[in-house]
Design a protein around this motif. Sequence first.
Motif, PDB file in Angstrom:
ATOM      1  N   UNK A 148       0.823  -1.216   0.000  1.00  0.00           N
ATOM      2  CA  UNK A 148       0.000   0.000   0.000  1.00  0.00           C
ATOM      3  C   UNK A 148       0.855   1.262   0.000  1.00  0.00           C
ATOM      4  N   UNK A 149       1.959   1.247   0.727  1.00  0.00           N
ATOM      5  CA  UNK A 149       2.754   2.458   0.894  1.00  0.00           C
ATOM      6  C   UNK A 149       3.722   2.721  -0.255  1.00  0.00           C
ATOM      7  N   UNK A 150       3.768   1.838  -1.262  1.00  0.00           N
ATOM      8  CA  UNK A 150       4.562   2.144  -2.449  1.00  0.00           C
ATOM      9  C   UNK A 150       4.029   3.385  -3.149  1.00  0.00           C
ATOM     10  N   UNK A 151       2.727   3.613  -3.045  1.00  0.00           N
ATOM     11  CA  UNK A 151       2.092   4.761  -3.699  1.00  0.00           C
ATOM     12  C   UNK A 151       1.941   5.956  -2.760  1.00  0.00           C
ATOM     13  N   UNK A 152       2.430   5.819  -1.565  1.00  0.00           N
ATOM     14  CA  UNK A 152       2.277   6.894  -0.576  1.00  0.00           C
ATOM     15  C   UNK A 152       3.092   8.118  -1.002  1.00  0.00           C
ATOM     16  N   UNK A 153       2.447   9.266  -1.034  1.00  0.00           N
ATOM     17  CA  UNK A 153       3.121  10.500  -1.459  1.00  0.00           C
ATOM     18  C   UNK A 153       3.408  11.452  -0.304  1.00  0.00           C
ATOM     19  N   UNK A 154       3.096  11.017   0.914  1.00  0.00           N
ATOM     20  CA  UNK A 154       3.418  11.844   2.074  1.00  0.00           C
ATOM     21  C   UNK A 154       2.234  12.427   2.797  1.00  0.00           C
ATOM     22  N   UNK A 155       1.072  12.460   2.135  1.00  0.00           N
ATOM     23  CA  UNK A 155      -0.095  13.038   2.800  1.00  0.00           C
ATOM     24  C   UNK A 155       0.179  14.461   3.267  1.00  0.00           C
ATOM     25  N   UNK A 156      -0.202  14.788   4.485  1.00  0.00           N
ATOM     26  CA  UNK A 156      -0.006  16.144   4.996  1.00  0.00           C
ATOM     27  C   UNK A 156       1.465  16.445   5.255  1.00  0.00           C
ATOM     28  N   UNK A 157       2.319  15.407   5.245  1.00  0.00           N
ATOM     29  CA  UNK A 157       3.757  15.618   5.448  1.00  0.00           C
ATOM     30  C   UNK A 157       4.468  15.979   4.147  1.00  0.00           C
ATOM     31  N   UNK A 158       3.785  15.899   3.021  1.00  0.00           N
ATOM     32  CA  UNK A 158       4.417  16.090   1.715  1.00  0.00           C
ATOM     33  C   UNK A 158       5.236  17.381   1.603  1.00  0.00           C
ATOM     34  N   UNK A 159       4.755  18.532   2.122  1.00  0.00           N
ATOM     35  CA  UNK A 159       5.554  19.755   1.950  1.00  0.00           C
ATOM     36  C   UNK A 159       6.932  19.694   2.590  1.00  0.00           C
ATOM     37  N   UNK A 160       7.102  18.828   3.599  1.00  0.00           N
ATOM     38  CA  UNK A 160       8.372  18.788   4.327  1.00  0.00           C
ATOM     39  C   UNK A 160       9.313  17.670   3.856  1.00  0.00           C
ATOM     40  N   UNK A 161       8.902  16.912   2.845  1.00  0.00           N
ATOM     41  CA  UNK A 161       9.732  15.791   2.399  1.00  0.00           C
ATOM     42  C   UNK A 161      11.031  16.285   1.768  1.00  0.00           C
ATOM     43  N   UNK A 162      10.959  17.400   1.043  1.00  0.00           N
ATOM     44  CA  UNK A 162      12.141  17.986   0.417  1.00  0.00           C
ATOM     45  C   UNK A 162      12.347  19.391   0.981  1.00  0.00           C
ATOM     46  N   UNK A 163      13.571  19.690   1.322  1.00  0.00           N
ATOM     47  CA  UNK A 163      13.926  21.029   1.836  1.00  0.00           C
ATOM     48  C   UNK A 163      13.112  21.387   3.082  1.00  0.00           C
ATOM     49  N   UNK A 164      13.055  20.448   4.017  1.00  0.00           N
ATOM     50  CA  UNK A 164      12.229  20.636   5.211  1.00  0.00           C
ATOM     51  C   UNK A 164      12.629  21.861   6.009  1.00  0.00           C
ATOM     52  N   UNK A 165      13.913  22.144   6.076  1.00  0.00           N
ATOM     53  CA  UNK A 165      14.389  23.244   6.912  1.00  0.00           C
ATOM     54  C   UNK A 165      13.945  24.606   6.389  1.00  0.00           C
TER      55      UNK A 165
END
Length: 413
Positions: A148-165
């Motif tokens: 199931x999580x192969x297609x996971x795109x991050x949900x509400x966490x998506x904005x912080x996946x890249x360049x979180x700082x």
Amino acid sequence: MLSVLHYSKSWRWLLPSKPPHSRPYHDYVRFSTPGGVGRIPLHSPNIVGVASSRGNRSHQADYHALAALCLDVEGLRLSIRKTLNFDWVPENSKDRVARQVVFVGLYDGHGGSTVSQFLRQELHGLFESVNKSHIPELFLWIKHQGGYFKRFTGGVLAPWIHHAEDLPPLDLEARATQAFFEVDKLLSIESQAKVCGATASVAILHSIDNPARPFFSSRKLALTVAHCGDARVLLCSTDGGFVYPMTEDHHPDTPVEATRLRRMGSALITDSFGDSRWMGALANTRAIGDLRYKPYGVTPEPEVRTKLLEGKDWAYIVMVSDGVSSILSDDEIVDLAREGPTPKAAADRILAFSQELGSEDNATVVVVPLAGWGEVRGPDKTLALREFRRQQSVGNERQRRIQISQTCPQASG
């Protein structure tokens, strides 16, 4: 003086090392006074009421947690603006009272108590300490679960996946989601967590008065509920004693979960009691733990809802595990709490009536008073129904004893 809550020694090896003074969460609520800062113990039965029973089970797998946390003021401000369209600006952003939230967690374990005990001991600390810089690594771990999580795109966490700082602080929805996933990651090295799990329902109460007031007297209170499973979080209004649910069950046959899981194929089985079971085993399709089922769509992602509670419009919050909600309706639960002189007495009334009607499961009730405590107006809507159900239960028990005595006469002696 009440002591600071510390990480449990039995689980400390799973968590990052931190000195005790860096853990600011407490089991008391701070509030401002003309002479300084006062403290109110959360575990007082007059402040939060709790009643719990293991029923006829051999062990207790229901647990709860109460804590006062100190969160990032900018994250709180962003949450309020995003969910309530309200601009909250504290008088002093460095004031610990303004940054304080009360955390109330209810955890219902299944397949054992390993996960629910871990949640009781650690989730509030993780909720406070999660760091957005850890989201990229967490995301890679989630994807590694496969299925199931192969297609996971991050949900509400998506904005912080890249360049979180480079991004703003976590709002409460992102903070809750990261904390729930972090628990699964921490438990992934615990063999018991592969075969047992727990529901988790968390209420976050944040006074947005200036200056901040305790939750039970706040004129404006932001309530955020992060929910995973089938516990219930219910609000009771002062005008008529109406119930306002803050949660929905995450069962495999409910519309939102059925839609989410449809792409995983048909693995929904109805057991001999008529209950739907995902993969033939699980009543809940959102849970913490149950790690061997994660590739098949069982997720710890919480459903997060927020509501602005105005003054004395709301009397109390009731949180119940399914040992209660499987027996009593939402209306019955909030009506039973009306007659309790204290939150503890209210919780006891709800638990006692569910047991009187035959609840045999682990059961927990948490009652949190709000500014309208003791001011519910209007009739008790379920009083006649409850009396009917009580009489029916007594009659059924009498009939059961007669049948036993006829089948096995020596048992009646």
